[in-house]
Scaffold this active site. Structure first.
Site, PDB file in Angstrom:
ATOM      1  N   THR A  12      38.285  39.417  48.648  1.00  0.00           N
ATOM      2  CA  THR A  12      39.598  39.647  48.031  1.00  0.00           C
ATOM      3  C   THR A  12      39.373  40.446  46.748  1.00  0.00           C
ATOM      4  O   THR A  12      38.400  40.223  46.024  1.00  0.00           O
ATOM      5  CB  THR A  12      40.330  38.325  47.728  1.00  0.00           C
ATOM      6  OG1 THR A  12      39.633  37.634  46.684  1.00  0.00           O
ATOM      7  CG2 THR A  12      40.432  37.434  48.961  1.00  0.00           C
ATOM      8  N   GLY A  14      38.641  43.739  46.465  1.00  0.00           N
ATOM      9  CA  GLY A  14      37.378  44.473  46.667  1.00  0.00           C
ATOM     10  C   GLY A  14      37.499  45.966  46.430  1.00  0.00           C
ATOM     11  O   GLY A  14      36.672  46.729  46.911  1.00  0.00           O
ATOM     12  N   GLY A  17      35.330  47.533  40.615  1.00  0.00           N
ATOM     13  CA  GLY A  17      34.446  46.616  39.895  1.00  0.00           C
ATOM     14  C   GLY A  17      33.504  45.809  40.769  1.00  0.00           C
ATOM     15  O   GLY A  17      32.860  46.332  41.687  1.00  0.00           O
ATOM     16  N   ILE A  18      33.429  44.513  40.486  1.00  0.00           N
ATOM     17  CA  ILE A  18      32.476  43.614  41.149  1.00  0.00           C
ATOM     18  C   ILE A  18      32.754  43.529  42.653  1.00  0.00           C
ATOM     19  O   ILE A  18      31.829  43.531  43.471  1.00  0.00           O
ATOM     20  CB  ILE A  18      32.534  42.204  40.502  1.00  0.00           C
ATOM     21  CG1 ILE A  18      32.073  42.267  39.044  1.00  0.00           C
ATOM     22  CG2 ILE A  18      31.698  41.203  41.301  1.00  0.00           C
ATOM     23  CD1 ILE A  18      32.377  41.009  38.222  1.00  0.00           C
ATOM     24  N   SER A 137      33.794  32.528  36.120  1.00  0.00           N
ATOM     25  CA  SER A 137      33.514  33.266  34.878  1.00  0.00           C
ATOM     26  C   SER A 137      32.856  32.304  33.910  1.00  0.00           C
ATOM     27  O   SER A 137      33.162  31.102  33.927  1.00  0.00           O
ATOM     28  CB  SER A 137      34.818  33.782  34.256  1.00  0.00           C
ATOM     29  OG  SER A 137      34.577  34.201  32.926  1.00  0.00           O
ATOM     30  N   TYR A 150      43.191  32.617  31.077  1.00  0.00           N
ATOM     31  CA  TYR A 150      42.093  33.043  31.949  1.00  0.00           C
ATOM     32  C   TYR A 150      41.039  31.929  32.090  1.00  0.00           C
ATOM     33  O   TYR A 150      40.652  31.575  33.220  1.00  0.00           O
ATOM     34  CB  TYR A 150      41.469  34.306  31.351  1.00  0.00           C
ATOM     35  CG  TYR A 150      40.324  34.890  32.134  1.00  0.00           C
ATOM     36  CD1 TYR A 150      40.546  35.479  33.374  1.00  0.00           C
ATOM     37  CD2 TYR A 150      39.024  34.872  31.631  1.00  0.00           C
ATOM     38  CE1 TYR A 150      39.498  36.034  34.096  1.00  0.00           C
ATOM     39  CE2 TYR A 150      37.972  35.432  32.340  1.00  0.00           C
ATOM     40  CZ  TYR A 150      38.212  36.006  33.573  1.00  0.00           C
ATOM     41  OH  TYR A 150      37.171  36.546  34.287  1.00  0.00           O
TER      42      TYR A 150
HETATM   43  N1  LIG Z   1      34.146  41.979  34.337  1.00  0.00           N
HETATM   44  C1  LIG Z   1      33.784  40.840  33.788  1.00  0.00           C
HETATM   45  O1  LIG Z   1      33.258  40.810  32.666  1.00  0.00           O
HETATM   46  C2  LIG Z   1      33.995  39.547  34.531  1.00  0.00           C
HETATM   47  C3  LIG Z   1      33.392  38.398  34.014  1.00  0.00           C
HETATM   48  C4  LIG Z   1      33.577  37.197  34.665  1.00  0.00           C
HETATM   49  C5  LIG Z   1      34.338  37.133  35.819  1.00  0.00           C
HETATM   50  N2  LIG Z   1      34.916  38.265  36.292  1.00  0.00           N
HETATM   51  C6  LIG Z   1      35.734  38.141  37.496  1.00  0.00           C
HETATM   52  O2  LIG Z   1      35.320  39.080  38.441  1.00  0.00           O
HETATM   53  C7  LIG Z   1      36.415  39.345  39.329  1.00  0.00           C
HETATM   54  C8  LIG Z   1      36.514  40.842  39.518  1.00  0.00           C
HETATM   55  O3  LIG Z   1      36.806  41.450  38.281  1.00  0.00           O
HETATM   56  P1  LIG Z   1      36.250  42.871  37.819  1.00  0.00           P
HETATM   57  O4  LIG Z   1      35.617  42.663  36.513  1.00  0.00           O
HETATM   58  O5  LIG Z   1      35.509  43.514  38.899  1.00  0.00           O
HETATM   59  O6  LIG Z   1      37.629  43.602  37.494  1.00  0.00           O
HETATM   60  P2  LIG Z   1      38.488  44.690  38.256  1.00  0.00           P
HETATM   61  O7  LIG Z   1      37.695  45.955  38.399  1.00  0.00           O
HETATM   62  O8  LIG Z   1      39.785  44.730  37.530  1.00  0.00           O
HETATM   63  O9  LIG Z   1      38.669  44.100  39.717  1.00  0.00           O
HETATM   64  C9  LIG Z   1      39.698  43.231  40.046  1.00  0.00           C
HETATM   65  C10 LIG Z   1      39.927  43.351  41.537  1.00  0.00           C
HETATM   66  O10 LIG Z   1      40.880  42.363  41.900  1.00  0.00           O
HETATM   67  C11 LIG Z   1      41.986  43.012  42.506  1.00  0.00           C
HETATM   68  N3  LIG Z   1      43.193  42.284  42.239  1.00  0.00           N
HETATM   69  C12 LIG Z   1      43.779  41.989  41.051  1.00  0.00           C
HETATM   70  N4  LIG Z   1      44.897  41.296  41.248  1.00  0.00           N
HETATM   71  C13 LIG Z   1      45.019  41.154  42.609  1.00  0.00           C
HETATM   72  C14 LIG Z   1      45.968  40.530  43.438  1.00  0.00           C
HETATM   73  N5  LIG Z   1      47.040  39.910  42.944  1.00  0.00           N
HETATM   74  N6  LIG Z   1      45.771  40.597  44.773  1.00  0.00           N
HETATM   75  C15 LIG Z   1      44.704  41.228  45.317  1.00  0.00           C
HETATM   76  N7  LIG Z   1      43.775  41.825  44.568  1.00  0.00           N
HETATM   77  C16 LIG Z   1      43.944  41.783  43.227  1.00  0.00           C
HETATM   78  C17 LIG Z   1      42.005  44.421  41.931  1.00  0.00           C
HETATM   79  O11 LIG Z   1      42.669  45.300  42.816  1.00  0.00           O
HETATM   80  P3  LIG Z   1      44.178  45.801  42.557  1.00  0.00           P
HETATM   81  O12 LIG Z   1      44.230  46.242  41.141  1.00  0.00           O
HETATM   82  O13 LIG Z   1      44.336  46.869  43.552  1.00  0.00           O
HETATM   83  O14 LIG Z   1      45.059  44.657  42.845  1.00  0.00           O
HETATM   84  C18 LIG Z   1      40.507  44.702  41.916  1.00  0.00           C
HETATM   85  O15 LIG Z   1      40.056  45.070  43.191  1.00  0.00           O
HETATM   86  C19 LIG Z   1      37.651  38.712  38.684  1.00  0.00           C
HETATM   87  O16 LIG Z   1      37.935  37.491  39.338  1.00  0.00           O
HETATM   88  C20 LIG Z   1      37.197  38.452  37.271  1.00  0.00           C
HETATM   89  O17 LIG Z   1      37.871  37.383  36.687  1.00  0.00           O
HETATM   90  C21 LIG Z   1      34.763  39.476  35.686  1.00  0.00           C
END
Ligand SMILES: NC(=O)c1ccc[n+]([C@@H]2O[C@H](COP(=O)([O-])OP(=O)(O)OC[C@H]3O[C@@H](n4cnc5c(N)ncnc54)[C@H](OP(=O)(O)O)[C@@H]3O)[C@@H](O)[C@H]2O)c1
Length: 249
Positions: A12, A14, A17-18, A137, A150
């Site tokens: 989900t 995807g 980012g990660i 996180s 968050y």
């Molecule tokens: N980056 C960090 O420092 C960090 C640290 C700890 C945990 N995380 C966790 O890692 C995960 C991925 O984050 P990221 O850092 O890779 O950020 P990101 O690049 O913003 O990725 C978020 C992803 O989730 C999708 N998304 C957001 N809302 C959604 C929704 N309602 N339904 C379906 N898809 C949705 C986005 O796609 P759309 O925009 O197209 O919806 C995107 O593919 C998150 O759960 C975040 O909390 C990140």
């Protein structure tokens, strides 16, 4: 031998980012990958980047209707799942005094309620021996200012990983979590802070990370692969922290 040969993995969120890095890695390890997202531009970009390696579907991870539709669609197409990586997440930062209540609801919808509903509707499609991985996180155990919505949503998700692990164990399904520290992704542009605020916030964080830098998405993807594959066959209910030493040194 590839680690996910012949397996089907749903990721989900995807598209960036990660999640996108994990889609690339899972596909390289032989999985048939299905990724979701909501932003049309990101969905299109992910389609182009992943090509035939993945199916990219518009589906809101915080919407019960979309989650049920996804499960029904998989059932209609006889798709069963070996791996689900619950990665979709949103993060809006601001003090409790300033943060709008609607942000709390949206954050909990996407980060916690969505995965809870998805476990409910997708678990019957998971194969024995399957793996569920949550992206939590390090904020789930920090009291970082501005992180109230968050951090609490991720603490709830960490808790769900434990309960789901015990409920799905009889079906032979493991449930674990990967807990990233600061990782360089588009997330930092979505926090609701100005560029200067994000810069100050990031510099402050780097000062606390023993390895002296933000992590990369592929470094989290490798931990997710470990939890998704047979390499972690005797783990369930656990969480792997990938934070460069931020929270334990
Ligand atoms: N980056 C960090 O420092 C960090 C640290 C700890 C945990 N995380 C966790 O890692 C995960 C991925 O984050 P990221 O850092 O890779 O950020 P990101 O690049 O913003 O990725 C978020 C992803 O989730 C999708 N998304 C957001 N809302 C959604 C929704 N309602 N339904 C379906 N898809 C949705 C986005 O796609 P759309 O925009 O197209 O919806 C995107 O593919 C998150 O759960 C975040 O909390 C990140």
């Amino acid at each position: 031998m590839k680690k996910l040969e012949g397996k089907t993995a749903l990721i989900t969120g995807g598209t960036t980012g990660i999640g996108l890095a994990t889609a690339r890695l899972f596909a390289a390890e032989g999985a048939k990958v299905i990724v979701t997202g909501t932003n049309p531009a990101s969905l299109e970009a992910a389609r182009k980047e992943l090509g035939s390696a993945a199916e990219v579907i518009a589906s809101n991870a915080g919407s019960r209707a979309d989650i049920e539709k996804l499960a029904n669609d998989f059932r209609a197409r006889s798709i069963s799942l070996d791996v689900v990586f619950f990665n979709a997440g949103v993060a809006k930062f601001g003090s409790i005094a300033e943060l709008d209540e609607a942000v709390l609801d949206e954050t909990f919808n996407v980060n916690f309620k969505g995965p809870w509903l998805a476990i409910k509707f997708l678990a019957p499609l998971l194969k024995r021996g399957g793996s569920v991985v949550f992206n939590t996180s390090v904020n789930n155990r920090l009291g970082m200012p501005g992180s109230s919505a968050y951090a609490a949503s991720k603490a709830a998700l960490r808790s769900l990983a434990r309960t789901a692990a015990s409920e799905l164990a009889p079906a032979g399904i493991s449930v674990n979590a990967v807990s990233p520290g600061p990782i360089e992704t588009p997330l930092y542009g979505k926090l609701g802070m100005s560029q200067d605020q994000v810069k100050g916030f990031s510099e402050g964080l780097i000062g606390k990370i023993a390895l002296g830098r933000f992590g990369r998405s592929d470094e989290v993807a490798k931990a997710a692969l470990f939890l998704a594959s047979d390499d972690s066959s005797f783990m369930t209910g656990e969480e792997i922290v990938v934070d460069g030493g931020l929270t334990s040194l």
